[in-house]
Scaffold this motif. Structure first.
Motif, PDB file in Angstrom:
ATOM      1  N   GLY A 149      -0.240  10.834  -7.409  1.00 28.15           N
ATOM      2  CA  GLY A 149       0.295  10.885  -8.761  1.00 28.15           C
ATOM      3  C   GLY A 149       1.186   9.685  -9.047  1.00 28.15           C
ATOM      4  N   ARG A 150       1.269   9.316 -10.330  1.00 29.22           N
ATOM      5  CA  ARG A 150       2.195   8.266 -10.798  1.00 29.22           C
ATOM      6  C   ARG A 150       2.040   6.968 -10.006  1.00 29.22           C
ATOM      7  NH1 ARG A 150       7.739  11.883 -11.678  1.00 29.22           N
ATOM      8  NH2 ARG A 150       6.678  13.700 -12.579  1.00 29.22           N
ATOM      9  N   ASN A 151       0.816   6.444  -9.966  1.00 30.42           N
ATOM     10  CA  ASN A 151       0.543   5.214  -9.215  1.00 30.42           C
ATOM     11  C   ASN A 151       0.327   4.009 -10.120  1.00 30.42           C
ATOM     12  OD1 ASN A 151       0.336   3.901  -6.734  1.00 30.42           O
ATOM     13  ND2 ASN A 151      -1.884   4.167  -6.608  1.00 30.42           N
ATOM     14  N   PRO A 178       8.509   7.496  -9.132  1.00 29.27           N
ATOM     15  CA  PRO A 178       8.959   8.179  -7.905  1.00 29.27           C
ATOM     16  C   PRO A 178       9.458   7.194  -6.864  1.00 29.27           C
ATOM     17  CG  PRO A 178       6.559   8.122  -7.997  1.00 29.27           C
ATOM     18  CD  PRO A 178       7.045   7.589  -9.316  1.00 29.27           C
ATOM     19  N   ASP A 179      10.426   7.645  -6.064  1.00 36.06           N
ATOM     20  CA  ASP A 179      10.948   6.802  -4.987  1.00 36.06           C
ATOM     21  C   ASP A 179       9.946   6.656  -3.853  1.00 36.06           C
ATOM     22  OD1 ASP A 179      13.403   6.484  -6.301  1.00 36.06           O
ATOM     23  OD2 ASP A 179      14.208   8.330  -5.423  1.00 36.06           O
ATOM     24  N   ILE A 204      -7.072  -2.305  -8.572  1.00 38.20           N
ATOM     25  CA  ILE A 204      -6.179  -2.159  -7.432  1.00 38.20           C
ATOM     26  C   ILE A 204      -4.887  -2.942  -7.627  1.00 38.20           C
ATOM     27  CG2 ILE A 204      -5.946  -2.730  -4.977  1.00 38.20           C
ATOM     28  CD1 ILE A 204      -8.859  -1.892  -4.619  1.00 38.20           C
ATOM     29  N   THR A 205      -4.950  -4.090  -8.310  1.00 41.76           N
ATOM     30  CA  THR A 205      -3.750  -4.903  -8.482  1.00 41.76           C
ATOM     31  C   THR A 205      -2.703  -4.218  -9.365  1.00 41.76           C
ATOM     32  OG1 THR A 205      -4.591  -6.097 -10.437  1.00 41.76           O
ATOM     33  CG2 THR A 205      -5.147  -6.988  -8.263  1.00 41.76           C
ATOM     34  N   LEU A 206      -3.114  -3.224 -10.161  1.00 40.12           N
ATOM     35  CA  LEU A 206      -2.178  -2.516 -11.029  1.00 40.12           C
ATOM     36  C   LEU A 206      -1.538  -1.307 -10.343  1.00 40.12           C
ATOM     37  CD1 LEU A 206      -4.203  -2.499 -14.384  1.00 40.12           C
ATOM     38  CD2 LEU A 206      -2.279  -3.975 -13.781  1.00 40.12           C
ATOM     39  N   MET A 207      -2.027  -0.958  -9.171  1.00 42.92           N
ATOM     40  CA  MET A 207      -1.500   0.203  -8.463  1.00 42.92           C
ATOM     41  C   MET A 207      -0.142  -0.099  -7.851  1.00 42.92           C
ATOM     42  SD  MET A 207      -4.868   1.591  -6.404  1.00 42.92           S
ATOM     43  CE  MET A 207      -6.368   2.075  -7.263  1.00 42.92           C
ATOM     44  N   ILE A 208       0.751   0.869  -7.894  1.00 39.74           N
ATOM     45  CA  ILE A 208       2.024   0.736  -7.179  1.00 39.74           C
ATOM     46  C   ILE A 208       1.769   0.769  -5.675  1.00 39.74           C
ATOM     47  CG2 ILE A 208       4.279   1.795  -6.766  1.00 39.74           C
ATOM     48  CD1 ILE A 208       4.120   2.930  -9.622  1.00 39.74           C
ATOM     49  N   HIS A 209       0.903   1.682  -5.245  1.00 41.16           N
ATOM     50  CA  HIS A 209       0.526   1.810  -3.835  1.00 41.16           C
ATOM     51  C   HIS A 209      -0.970   1.521  -3.712  1.00 41.16           C
ATOM     52  CE1 HIS A 209       4.422   3.761  -3.111  1.00 41.16           C
ATOM     53  NE2 HIS A 209       4.175   4.490  -4.190  1.00 41.16           N
TER      54      HIS A 209
END
Length: 210
Positions: free
Chosen positions: A20-22, A35-36, A141-146
């Motif tokens: 979630g929230r990636n 998220p932390d 993929i480059t837009l993902m946080i993880h």
């Protein structure tokens, strides 16, 4: 047990691991906090479907995601999936500090394309969703946080992935309510070329028959 198809072979995942929230812009559109740590939830095998329903005790929302199939210790195949969500119920659960499973893990809530084998997770992988020929969501993929590799490493620290399990890597901005009879077309691209395309017609269905 529900299955997915990879190169015409039927694979039975034991579970679906969801992130979630990636994507930052999706976090903003739902007015959530970043998220932390990596936010993880699980969908059971019974959530898997090839049918796109628009209703399951309440109207459903779509979230398009790049998905990976786990085999032999790595991500061996890629596909695209729709994480169907009971948004009103999810909001109620979040306000009470309760888990999301009732809003996320119901039968038929994980709708997948076929999967295509890959040698590695190429950073150029991207995906999109068009509804009635209008581009609604797109991500890469480059837009993902993880990244997918970071997700796999994190999950492996506390959970065993079984052969054929699926990891859904989060959704970009553009989520919304599933409209009955609308035409949905999702694509996965690799280095600018179409790797796979999958289409659905949204059904006005209840909870029976997946």
């Amino acid at each position: 047990m529900q299955y997915v198809k990879i190169d015409e072979k039927k694979i039975i995942p034991s579970k679906i691991v969801c992130v979630g929230r990636n994507y930052v812009e999706h976090i903003k559109e739902l007015d959530n906090d970043v998220p932390d740590d990596l936010l993880i939830f699980i969908k059971p095998n019974s959530a898997i479907s090839t049918r796109l329903q628009s209703f399951h005790t309440e109207p459903l929302h779509y979230e398009t995601e790049l998905c990976f199939l786990y085999q032999a210790g790595r991500f061996s195949a890629v596909g695209v999936g729709l994480d169907l969500t009971k948004r009103d119920l999810q909001s109620q659960l979040k306000q009470k500090g309760l888990p999301w499973e009732k809003a996320k893990a119901f039968d038929g809530s994980a709708v997948f394309s076929d999967f295509v084998s890959i040698d590695s997770v190429d950073p150029s992988l991207s995906f999109s969703l068009s509804i009635d020929s209008e581009l609604i969501q797109q991500g890469d993929i480059t837009l993902m946080i993880h990244s997918p590799q970071a997700i796999l490493a994190h999950v492996s620290n506390f959970m065993s992935l079984e052969e054929g399990d699926i990891v859904m890597t989060g959704t970009p901005k553009g989520v919304g309510q599933v409209k009955p009879q609308s035409h949905y077309c999702a694509k996965v691209m690799l280095k600018g070329e179409t790797l796979l395309t999958h289409e659905w017609r949204a059904e006005n269905t209840g909870s029976e028959g997946y």
